[in-house]
Scaffold this active site. Structure first.
Site, mmCIF file in Angstrom:
data_model
loop_
_atom_site.group_PDB
_atom_site.id
_atom_site.type_symbol
_atom_site.label_atom_id
_atom_site.label_comp_id
_atom_site.label_asym_id
_atom_site.label_seq_id
_atom_site.Cartn_x
_atom_site.Cartn_y
_atom_site.Cartn_z
ATOM 1 N N ASN A 30 -51.628 35.640 -14.628
ATOM 2 C CA ASN A 30 -51.686 36.210 -13.277
ATOM 3 C C ASN A 30 -52.075 37.687 -13.384
ATOM 4 O O ASN A 30 -52.100 38.247 -14.478
ATOM 5 C CB ASN A 30 -50.359 36.021 -12.533
ATOM 6 C CG ASN A 30 -49.178 36.477 -13.373
ATOM 7 O OD1 ASN A 30 -49.137 37.624 -13.827
ATOM 8 N ND2 ASN A 30 -48.227 35.583 -13.613
ATOM 9 N N VAL A 39 -48.974 26.775 -18.017
ATOM 10 C CA VAL A 39 -49.464 27.049 -19.360
ATOM 11 C C VAL A 39 -49.070 28.464 -19.809
ATOM 12 O O VAL A 39 -48.803 28.700 -20.992
ATOM 13 C CB VAL A 39 -50.993 26.782 -19.434
ATOM 14 C CG1 VAL A 39 -51.799 27.810 -18.683
ATOM 15 C CG2 VAL A 39 -51.454 26.666 -20.880
ATOM 16 N N ASP A 40 -48.994 29.392 -18.887
ATOM 17 C CA ASP A 40 -48.577 30.773 -19.165
ATOM 18 C C ASP A 40 -47.162 30.784 -19.771
ATOM 19 O O ASP A 40 -46.926 31.390 -20.834
ATOM 20 C CB ASP A 40 -48.630 31.553 -17.839
ATOM 21 C CG ASP A 40 -48.573 33.057 -18.011
ATOM 22 O OD1 ASP A 40 -48.302 33.539 -19.122
ATOM 23 O OD2 ASP A 40 -48.793 33.760 -17.005
ATOM 24 N N SER A 122 -56.679 27.481 -13.196
ATOM 25 C CA SER A 122 -56.506 27.423 -11.723
ATOM 26 C C SER A 122 -56.141 26.051 -11.158
ATOM 27 O O SER A 122 -55.932 25.934 -9.951
ATOM 28 C CB SER A 122 -57.745 27.936 -10.969
ATOM 29 O OG SER A 122 -57.813 29.352 -10.972
ATOM 30 N N THR A 123 -56.051 25.015 -12.002
ATOM 31 C CA THR A 123 -55.822 23.675 -11.439
ATOM 32 C C THR A 123 -54.349 23.264 -11.380
ATOM 33 O O THR A 123 -54.040 22.120 -11.063
ATOM 34 C CB THR A 123 -56.596 22.601 -12.230
ATOM 35 O OG1 THR A 123 -56.179 22.616 -13.594
ATOM 36 C CG2 THR A 123 -58.093 22.835 -12.147
ATOM 37 N N GLY A 124 -53.452 24.206 -11.683
ATOM 38 C CA GLY A 124 -52.027 23.936 -11.542
ATOM 39 C C GLY A 124 -51.514 24.629 -10.291
ATOM 40 O O GLY A 124 -51.883 24.291 -9.165
ATOM 41 N N TYR A 126 -52.347 27.279 -8.942
ATOM 42 C CA TYR A 126 -53.369 27.926 -8.112
ATOM 43 C C TYR A 126 -54.197 26.944 -7.287
ATOM 44 O O TYR A 126 -55.067 27.365 -6.499
ATOM 45 C CB TYR A 126 -54.265 28.831 -8.955
ATOM 46 C CG TYR A 126 -53.613 30.166 -9.332
ATOM 47 C CD1 TYR A 126 -52.305 30.463 -8.965
ATOM 48 C CD2 TYR A 126 -54.316 31.133 -10.047
ATOM 49 C CE1 TYR A 126 -51.714 31.679 -9.310
ATOM 50 C CE2 TYR A 126 -53.740 32.363 -10.387
ATOM 51 C CZ TYR A 126 -52.434 32.623 -10.015
ATOM 52 O OH TYR A 126 -51.856 33.834 -10.348
HETATM 53 P P1 ADP Z 1 -52.924 28.201 -12.685
HETATM 54 O O1 ADP Z 1 -51.931 29.165 -12.102
HETATM 55 O O2 ADP Z 1 -54.185 28.889 -13.211
HETATM 56 O O3 ADP Z 1 -53.214 27.056 -11.788
HETATM 57 P P2 ADP Z 1 -51.161 26.553 -14.347
HETATM 58 O O4 ADP Z 1 -50.554 26.889 -15.655
HETATM 59 O O5 ADP Z 1 -50.248 26.288 -13.203
HETATM 60 O O6 ADP Z 1 -52.225 27.700 -14.045
HETATM 61 O O7 ADP Z 1 -52.074 25.275 -14.547
HETATM 62 C C1 ADP Z 1 -53.326 25.301 -15.169
HETATM 63 C C2 ADP Z 1 -53.519 24.009 -15.930
HETATM 64 O O8 ADP Z 1 -52.839 24.101 -17.174
HETATM 65 C C3 ADP Z 1 -52.976 22.759 -15.228
HETATM 66 O O9 ADP Z 1 -54.003 21.770 -15.223
HETATM 67 C C4 ADP Z 1 -51.820 22.344 -16.109
HETATM 68 O O10 ADP Z 1 -51.678 20.938 -16.140
HETATM 69 C C5 ADP Z 1 -52.250 22.858 -17.457
HETATM 70 N N1 ADP Z 1 -51.188 23.070 -18.455
HETATM 71 C C6 ADP Z 1 -49.866 23.287 -18.277
HETATM 72 N N2 ADP Z 1 -49.248 23.422 -19.463
HETATM 73 C C7 ADP Z 1 -50.193 23.295 -20.432
HETATM 74 C C8 ADP Z 1 -50.212 23.321 -21.861
HETATM 75 N N3 ADP Z 1 -49.101 23.524 -22.552
HETATM 76 N N4 ADP Z 1 -51.415 23.135 -22.507
HETATM 77 C C9 ADP Z 1 -52.547 22.944 -21.820
HETATM 78 N N5 ADP Z 1 -52.608 22.914 -20.475
HETATM 79 C C10 ADP Z 1 -51.444 23.070 -19.793
#
Ligand code: ADP
Length: 177
Positions: A30, A39-40, A122-124, A126
Protein backbone atom coordinates in the site's frame (compact mmCIF):
# COMPACT_ATOMS: atom_id res chain seq x y z
CA UNK A 1 2.69 -23.04 -18.09
CA UNK A 2 5.78 -21.57 -19.79
CA UNK A 3 6.37 -19.21 -22.68
CA UNK A 4 9.56 -17.85 -24.24
CA UNK A 5 9.79 -14.06 -24.50
CA UNK A 6 12.85 -13.52 -26.67
CA UNK A 7 15.70 -15.19 -24.74
CA UNK A 8 13.80 -14.88 -21.47
CA UNK A 9 11.17 -17.14 -19.91
CA UNK A 10 7.73 -16.32 -18.53
CA UNK A 11 6.23 -18.94 -16.22
CA UNK A 12 2.91 -19.33 -14.44
CA UNK A 13 2.73 -21.50 -11.34
CA UNK A 14 0.19 -22.01 -8.56
CA UNK A 15 1.70 -21.49 -5.11
CA UNK A 16 2.73 -19.24 -2.25
CA UNK A 17 5.11 -16.46 -3.26
CA UNK A 18 6.96 -16.43 0.07
CA UNK A 19 8.49 -19.82 -0.85
CA UNK A 20 10.07 -18.56 -4.09
CA UNK A 21 13.83 -18.88 -4.55
CA UNK A 22 14.52 -15.91 -6.81
CA UNK A 23 16.38 -12.60 -6.97
CA UNK A 24 13.21 -10.70 -6.01
CA UNK A 25 9.60 -11.32 -5.15
CA UNK A 26 7.11 -8.51 -5.72
CA UNK A 27 4.80 -7.39 -2.94
CA UNK A 28 1.32 -5.92 -3.49
CA UNK A 29 1.95 -3.11 -1.00
CA UNK A 30 0.00 0.00 0.00
CA UNK A 31 1.09 3.63 -0.47
CA UNK A 32 2.36 3.98 3.08
CA UNK A 33 4.39 0.74 2.84
CA UNK A 34 2.93 0.05 6.28
CA UNK A 35 2.07 -3.60 5.80
CA UNK A 36 -1.38 -5.11 5.56
CA UNK A 37 -3.18 -8.38 4.96
CA UNK A 38 -3.08 -10.69 1.96
CA UNK A 39 0.23 -11.21 0.25
CA UNK A 40 1.74 -8.17 2.02
CA UNK A 41 1.07 -9.72 5.44
CA UNK A 42 2.45 -13.08 4.31
CA UNK A 43 5.68 -11.50 2.98
CA UNK A 44 6.35 -9.44 6.10
CA UNK A 45 5.65 -12.32 8.47
CA UNK A 46 7.89 -14.72 6.54
CA UNK A 47 10.61 -12.13 5.84
CA UNK A 48 10.90 -10.66 9.34
CA UNK A 49 11.38 -7.09 10.61
CA UNK A 50 14.32 -6.05 8.35
CA UNK A 51 11.89 -5.52 5.45
CA UNK A 52 9.60 -3.19 7.42
CA UNK A 53 12.60 -1.28 8.79
CA UNK A 54 13.63 -0.43 5.20
CA UNK A 55 10.04 0.36 4.22
CA UNK A 56 9.88 2.89 7.06
CA UNK A 57 13.11 4.49 5.87
CA UNK A 58 11.76 4.73 2.30
CA UNK A 59 8.52 6.20 3.66
CA UNK A 60 6.03 5.42 0.91
CA UNK A 61 5.36 4.64 -2.75
CA UNK A 62 2.91 6.12 -5.25
CA UNK A 63 0.28 3.97 -6.92
CA UNK A 64 1.82 2.41 -10.04
CA UNK A 65 5.39 2.84 -8.79
CA UNK A 66 7.82 0.36 -7.18
CA UNK A 67 10.62 0.41 -4.58
CA UNK A 68 13.13 -2.25 -3.50
CA UNK A 69 14.19 -3.57 -0.08
CA UNK A 70 16.09 -6.53 1.29
CA UNK A 71 14.39 -9.90 1.31
CA UNK A 72 15.22 -10.29 5.01
CA UNK A 73 14.71 -13.91 6.06
CA UNK A 74 13.02 -14.86 2.77
CA UNK A 75 14.64 -17.19 0.25
CA UNK A 76 14.37 -14.29 -2.21
CA UNK A 77 17.23 -11.77 -1.94
CA UNK A 78 14.99 -8.74 -2.38
CA UNK A 79 11.39 -7.59 -2.18
CA UNK A 80 10.13 -5.13 -4.78
CA UNK A 81 7.12 -3.33 -3.32
CA UNK A 82 4.62 -2.00 -5.83
CA UNK A 83 1.29 -0.32 -5.18
CA UNK A 84 -1.63 -1.43 -7.32
CA UNK A 85 -4.74 0.64 -7.97
CA UNK A 86 -7.91 0.17 -5.95
CA UNK A 87 -10.32 -0.93 -8.68
CA UNK A 88 -12.73 1.84 -9.65
CA UNK A 89 -13.97 0.83 -13.11
CA UNK A 90 -12.17 3.70 -14.87
CA UNK A 91 -9.65 3.25 -17.73
CA UNK A 92 -6.98 4.63 -15.39
CA UNK A 93 -7.07 1.34 -13.44
CA UNK A 94 -5.45 -0.59 -16.29
CA UNK A 95 -2.79 2.11 -16.83
CA UNK A 96 -1.82 2.04 -13.17
CA UNK A 97 -1.85 -1.76 -12.98
CA UNK A 98 0.33 -2.03 -16.10
CA UNK A 99 2.68 0.53 -14.56
CA UNK A 100 3.16 -1.71 -11.48
CA UNK A 101 4.53 -4.54 -13.61
CA UNK A 102 6.61 -2.23 -15.83
CA UNK A 103 8.14 -0.33 -12.91
CA UNK A 104 8.87 -3.54 -10.98
CA UNK A 105 10.80 -4.96 -13.94
CA UNK A 106 12.61 -1.64 -14.42
CA UNK A 107 13.64 -1.66 -10.75
CA UNK A 108 14.79 -5.28 -11.06
CA UNK A 109 16.92 -4.42 -14.11
CA UNK A 110 18.33 -1.27 -12.48
CA UNK A 111 19.49 -3.44 -9.56
CA UNK A 112 21.06 -6.12 -11.75
CA UNK A 113 18.44 -8.76 -10.90
CA UNK A 114 17.77 -11.57 -13.37
CA UNK A 115 14.72 -13.30 -11.86
CA UNK A 116 11.49 -11.88 -10.45
CA UNK A 117 8.29 -13.44 -9.11
CA UNK A 118 4.96 -11.58 -9.12
CA UNK A 119 1.68 -12.16 -7.31
CA UNK A 120 -1.60 -11.08 -8.91
CA UNK A 121 -1.51 -7.41 -7.92
CA UNK A 122 -4.77 -5.63 -6.95
CA UNK A 123 -6.99 -8.73 -7.25
CA UNK A 124 -7.48 -9.25 -3.51
CA UNK A 125 -8.46 -6.42 -1.17
CA UNK A 126 -8.17 -3.89 -4.03
CA UNK A 127 -11.00 -5.57 -5.95
CA UNK A 128 -9.64 -5.75 -9.51
CA UNK A 129 -11.57 -8.42 -11.47
CA UNK A 130 -9.23 -11.38 -11.98
CA UNK A 131 -9.73 -11.95 -15.72
CA UNK A 132 -9.24 -8.26 -16.55
CA UNK A 133 -6.22 -7.99 -14.25
CA UNK A 134 -4.61 -11.11 -15.77
CA UNK A 135 -4.79 -9.68 -19.28
CA UNK A 136 -3.35 -6.31 -18.24
CA UNK A 137 -0.65 -7.90 -16.06
CA UNK A 138 0.61 -10.32 -18.71
CA UNK A 139 0.57 -7.81 -21.55
CA UNK A 140 2.52 -5.25 -19.48
CA UNK A 141 4.96 -7.91 -18.27
CA UNK A 142 5.71 -9.27 -21.75
CA UNK A 143 6.29 -5.72 -23.03
CA UNK A 144 8.60 -4.92 -20.11
CA UNK A 145 10.52 -8.20 -20.56
CA UNK A 146 11.14 -7.31 -24.21
CA UNK A 147 12.48 -3.90 -23.10
CA UNK A 148 14.63 -5.41 -20.31
CA UNK A 149 16.11 -8.65 -21.67
CA UNK A 150 18.63 -8.94 -18.81
CA UNK A 151 15.65 -9.94 -16.65
CA UNK A 152 15.78 -13.58 -17.75
CA UNK A 153 13.03 -15.19 -15.77
CA UNK A 154 9.64 -13.91 -14.63
CA UNK A 155 7.26 -16.16 -12.71
CA UNK A 156 3.69 -15.42 -11.71
CA UNK A 157 2.95 -17.24 -8.47
CA UNK A 158 -0.83 -17.52 -8.39
CA UNK A 159 -2.53 -18.21 -5.12
CA UNK A 160 -5.13 -20.90 -5.82
CA UNK A 161 -6.54 -22.66 -8.85
CA UNK A 162 -8.98 -19.89 -9.82
CA UNK A 163 -6.20 -17.32 -10.13
CA UNK A 164 -3.97 -19.79 -11.96
CA UNK A 165 -6.72 -20.59 -14.49
CA UNK A 166 -7.44 -16.90 -15.14
CA UNK A 167 -3.76 -16.21 -15.89
CA UNK A 168 -3.35 -19.39 -17.95
CA UNK A 169 -6.31 -18.45 -20.16
CA UNK A 170 -5.06 -14.89 -20.58
CA UNK A 171 -1.54 -16.09 -21.49
CA UNK A 172 -2.94 -18.57 -24.00
CA UNK A 173 -4.76 -15.67 -25.71
CA UNK A 174 -1.74 -13.34 -25.55
CA UNK A 175 0.95 -15.84 -26.68
CA UNK A 176 -0.85 -18.76 -28.34
CA UNK A 177 1.09 -21.99 -28.88
P1 ADP B 1 -4.23 -6.13 -3.24
O1 ADP B 1 -4.44 -5.21 -2.07
O2 ADP B 1 -3.21 -5.61 -4.25
O3 ADP B 1 -5.51 -6.57 -3.86
P2 ADP B 1 -3.96 -8.70 -1.84
O4 ADP B 1 -2.80 -9.21 -1.08
O5 ADP B 1 -5.23 -8.48 -1.10
O6 ADP B 1 -3.45 -7.39 -2.60
O7 ADP B 1 -4.25 -9.70 -3.03
C1 ADP B 1 -3.48 -9.78 -4.19
C2 ADP B 1 -3.44 -11.22 -4.65
O8 ADP B 1 -2.46 -11.91 -3.89
C3 ADP B 1 -4.75 -11.99 -4.48
O9 ADP B 1 -5.06 -12.62 -5.72
C4 ADP B 1 -4.42 -13.00 -3.41
O10 ADP B 1 -5.12 -14.22 -3.63
C5 ADP B 1 -2.94 -13.20 -3.61
N1 ADP B 1 -2.19 -13.74 -2.47
C6 ADP B 1 -2.48 -13.71 -1.15
N2 ADP B 1 -1.52 -14.33 -0.44
C7 ADP B 1 -0.58 -14.77 -1.32
C8 ADP B 1 0.65 -15.49 -1.24
N3 ADP B 1 1.13 -15.89 -0.08
N4 ADP B 1 1.33 -15.77 -2.41
C9 ADP B 1 0.86 -15.36 -3.60
N5 ADP B 1 -0.29 -14.67 -3.75
C10 ADP B 1 -1.00 -14.40 -2.63
Amino acid sequence: MTRAVGEAVLELVEGNIVDEVTDAIVNAANRGLRGGGGVDGAIHSAGGPAIMAECRRIGGCETGDAVITTGGALKARHVIHTVGPVYSGSPRDAELLASCYRRSIEVADANGLASVAFPSISTGAYGYPLDEAAEVALRATVDAMRAHPSVRKVRFVLYGATAYQAYASALERLLPR
